[in-house]
Motif scaffolding. Structure first.
Motif, PDB file in Angstrom:
ATOM      1  N   SER A  88       0.822  -1.208   0.000  1.00 47.14           N
ATOM      2  CA  SER A  88       0.000   0.000   0.000  1.00 47.14           C
ATOM      3  C   SER A  88       0.854   1.257   0.000  1.00 47.14           C
ATOM      4  CB  SER A  88      -0.933  -0.009   1.215  1.00 47.14           C
ATOM      5  OG  SER A  88      -1.667   1.191   1.300  1.00 47.14           O
ATOM      6  N   ASP A  89       1.879   1.297   0.833  1.00 45.81           N
ATOM      7  CA  ASP A  89       2.729   2.485   0.913  1.00 45.81           C
ATOM      8  C   ASP A  89       3.430   2.759  -0.415  1.00 45.81           C
ATOM      9  OD1 ASP A  89       1.967   2.723   3.528  1.00 45.81           O
ATOM     10  OD2 ASP A  89       3.765   1.784   4.362  1.00 45.81           O
TER      11      ASP A  89
ATOM     12  N   THR B 212       0.914   4.213  -2.851  1.00 48.47           N
ATOM     13  CA  THR B 212       0.583   5.600  -2.516  1.00 48.47           C
ATOM     14  C   THR B 212       1.687   6.548  -2.945  1.00 48.47           C
ATOM     15  OG1 THR B 212      -0.742   4.834  -0.638  1.00 48.47           O
ATOM     16  CG2 THR B 212      -0.062   7.140  -0.626  1.00 48.47           C
TER      17      THR B 212
ATOM     18  N   ASP C  42      -6.045  11.757  -2.050  1.00 42.66           N
ATOM     19  CA  ASP C  42      -6.669  12.862  -1.331  1.00 42.66           C
ATOM     20  C   ASP C  42      -7.125  12.349   0.024  1.00 42.66           C
ATOM     21  OD1 ASP C  42      -7.808  15.204  -0.581  1.00 42.66           O
ATOM     22  OD2 ASP C  42      -9.596  15.004  -1.834  1.00 42.66           O
ATOM     23  N   GLY C  43      -6.187  12.172   0.911  1.00 46.13           N
ATOM     24  CA  GLY C  43      -6.488  11.619   2.215  1.00 46.13           C
ATOM     25  C   GLY C  43      -5.368  10.702   2.659  1.00 46.13           C
ATOM     26  N   GLU C  44      -5.717   9.735   3.516  1.00 43.43           N
ATOM     27  CA  GLU C  44      -4.724   8.808   4.039  1.00 43.43           C
ATOM     28  C   GLU C  44      -5.120   7.380   3.711  1.00 43.43           C
ATOM     29  OE1 GLU C  44      -4.001   9.339   8.146  1.00 43.43           O
ATOM     30  OE2 GLU C  44      -3.318  11.411   7.971  1.00 43.43           O
ATOM     31  N   THR C  45      -4.108   6.593   3.405  1.00 44.40           N
ATOM     32  CA  THR C  45      -4.324   5.160   3.190  1.00 44.40           C
ATOM     33  C   THR C  45      -3.735   4.420   4.393  1.00 44.40           C
ATOM     34  OG1 THR C  45      -2.234   5.004   1.969  1.00 44.40           O
ATOM     35  CG2 THR C  45      -4.253   5.352   0.690  1.00 44.40           C
ATOM     36  N   PRO C  46      -4.404   3.361   4.848  1.00 49.27           N
ATOM     37  CA  PRO C  46      -3.873   2.608   5.993  1.00 49.27           C
ATOM     38  C   PRO C  46      -2.595   1.879   5.613  1.00 49.27           C
ATOM     39  CG  PRO C  46      -5.800   1.525   5.063  1.00 49.27           C
ATOM     40  CD  PRO C  46      -5.683   2.835   4.363  1.00 49.27           C
ATOM     41  N   PRO C  47      -1.856   1.372   6.577  1.00 47.09           N
ATOM     42  CA  PRO C  47      -0.592   0.695   6.284  1.00 47.09           C
ATOM     43  C   PRO C  47      -0.779  -0.602   5.510  1.00 47.09           C
ATOM     44  CG  PRO C  47      -1.169   0.493   8.605  1.00 47.09           C
ATOM     45  CD  PRO C  47      -2.130   1.466   8.011  1.00 47.09           C
TER      46      PRO C  47
ATOM     47  N   THR D 257     -11.690   6.685   4.850  1.00 46.41           N
ATOM     48  CA  THR D 257     -10.452   5.925   4.753  1.00 46.41           C
ATOM     49  C   THR D 257     -10.292   5.462   3.317  1.00 46.41           C
ATOM     50  OG1 THR D 257     -10.666   5.164   7.039  1.00 46.41           O
ATOM     51  CG2 THR D 257      -9.190   3.932   5.607  1.00 46.41           C
TER      52      THR D 257
END
Length: 342
Positions: free
Chosen positions: A103-104, A107, A113-118, A203
């Motif tokens: 995921s990181d 990204t 436009d926001g945050e993605t979880p780990p 999320t």
């Protein structure tokens, strides 16, 4: 009178021009000539080529000159093909990162436009598969690349915008999809792989089939709900965390409700010998004391039967152990809890 005789005139005398003698050159002086004494460079002697060599050279020049536009065109096409190939590889690397659960990394390749979880959240999902890059359109430094993949048995096609910066393609479109999580008031937030999905904010999840964490208490089980994220913003995703009574307790709640209805005498409109059934229970929430509210529907099995809605509350002690039940009168316009009958 006799006519005069014609007499020919005497020819004019011929005067010859005198012939001038040739000029007599003065004898060469023995004095040195100033011009001859100068240091003059030897004149450049151009080599003479045979005519055949000249013809061959001319033909080669014509042929090379005619081939230059074609060669330049070939270079342009090769450069364009290389740009498109770099674009396709960038898009495929992006899909591959998501398919691998990185995921990181995904990204970092396309802004969100926001945050993605780990990574742990994406790695817990059944991720997208069969990624492929299809059509590409390049317009100067901007481009659009069409990608396709499968998630949860569905085929999804997305168009990703890209921009070339210093010879490197950078994606401008992300397939991380905004997801809203909802839970009951007073209960913990929804979590996936131990990571909280706050109810007050969106999320961003990458395509995959997820499942919220299942949490078991003494009376209630929450979570364990599936959610499918396809990466298409036109299909918004919502995750509602459900709650249900623990196995065995749900059947006990049905028995309590049916016994209470049979014992309500004239307050209930069911026939004394009517065959009753129950749907539910559905958990409505938890009280600060730890008591759990549930609702049920009690009805007869006949085609023209009646249905009443009931409310039950499971009372627990300080340790969270069930100690009693309270029931609401089925015929009451507003539920008023009392100890259950029967």
């Amino acid at each position: 009178m006799p006519s005069p005789e014609f007499v020919m005139p005497e020819p004019a005398p011929v005067i010859e021009a005198p012939v001038e003698p040739p000029p007599v050159r003065a004898p060469r002086s023995s004095a040195p000539d100033p011009v001859a004494e100068r240091d003059l460079a030897e004149p450049f002697a151009r080599p003479r080529r045979p005519w055949r060599q000249l013809v061959i050279a001319a033909l080669i020049g014509v042929l090379v000159g005619a081939g230059l536009p074609t060669a330049m065109q070939g270079l342009d096409e090769a450069a364009a093909d290389a740009r498109v190939e770099r674009l396709r590889q960038t898009a495929m690397d992006y899909l591959t990162a998501i398919a691998e659960g990185a995921s990181d990394r995904a990204t970092a390749m396309a802004p969100v436009d926001g945050e993605t979880p780990p990574d742990a959240v994406l790695q817990s999902a059944e991720r997208l598969n069969q990624p492929e890059v299809r059509m590409t359109t390049v317009d100067g430094d901007a481009a659009t690349v069409e990608v396709r993949y499968r998630v949860a048995g569905q085929t999804v096609t997305r168009a990703l915008e890209a921009e070339e910066v210093d010879g490197t393609w950078q994606l401008r479109t992300s397939i991380a999809e905004p997801t809203m999580a909802y839970t009951y008031e007073g209960y913990a937030a929804v979590t996936i792989a131990g990571v909280e999905l706050p109810a007050s904010a969106r999320t961003l999840l990458y395509p995959g089939a997820y499942e919220s964490d299942r949490v078991e208490g003494s009376l209630v089980v929450s979570g364990g709900n599936p959610i499918i994220v396809d990466g298409d913003p036109l299909t918004p995703t919502e995750l509602i965390s459900t709650m249900e009574l623990t196995p065995g307790l749900d059947e006990l709640a049905q028995d309590i409700a049916l016994a209470h209805v049979r014992a309500c005498d004239a307050e209930c409109t069911f026939e004394p010998d009517a065959e009753l059934r129950a749907d539910g229970p559905w958990v409505m929430g938890e009280e600060p004391t730890g008591a759990v509210n549930v609702s049920l529907q009690v009805y007869t099995s006949t085609f023209s039967g009646q249905t009443v809605e009931m409310q039950l509350r499971a009372i627990v002690d300080e340790a969270g152990t069930l100690v009693s039940w309270q029931c609401a009168m089925p015929s009451a316009s507003e539920f008023e809890l009392e100890p259950c009958r029967g």
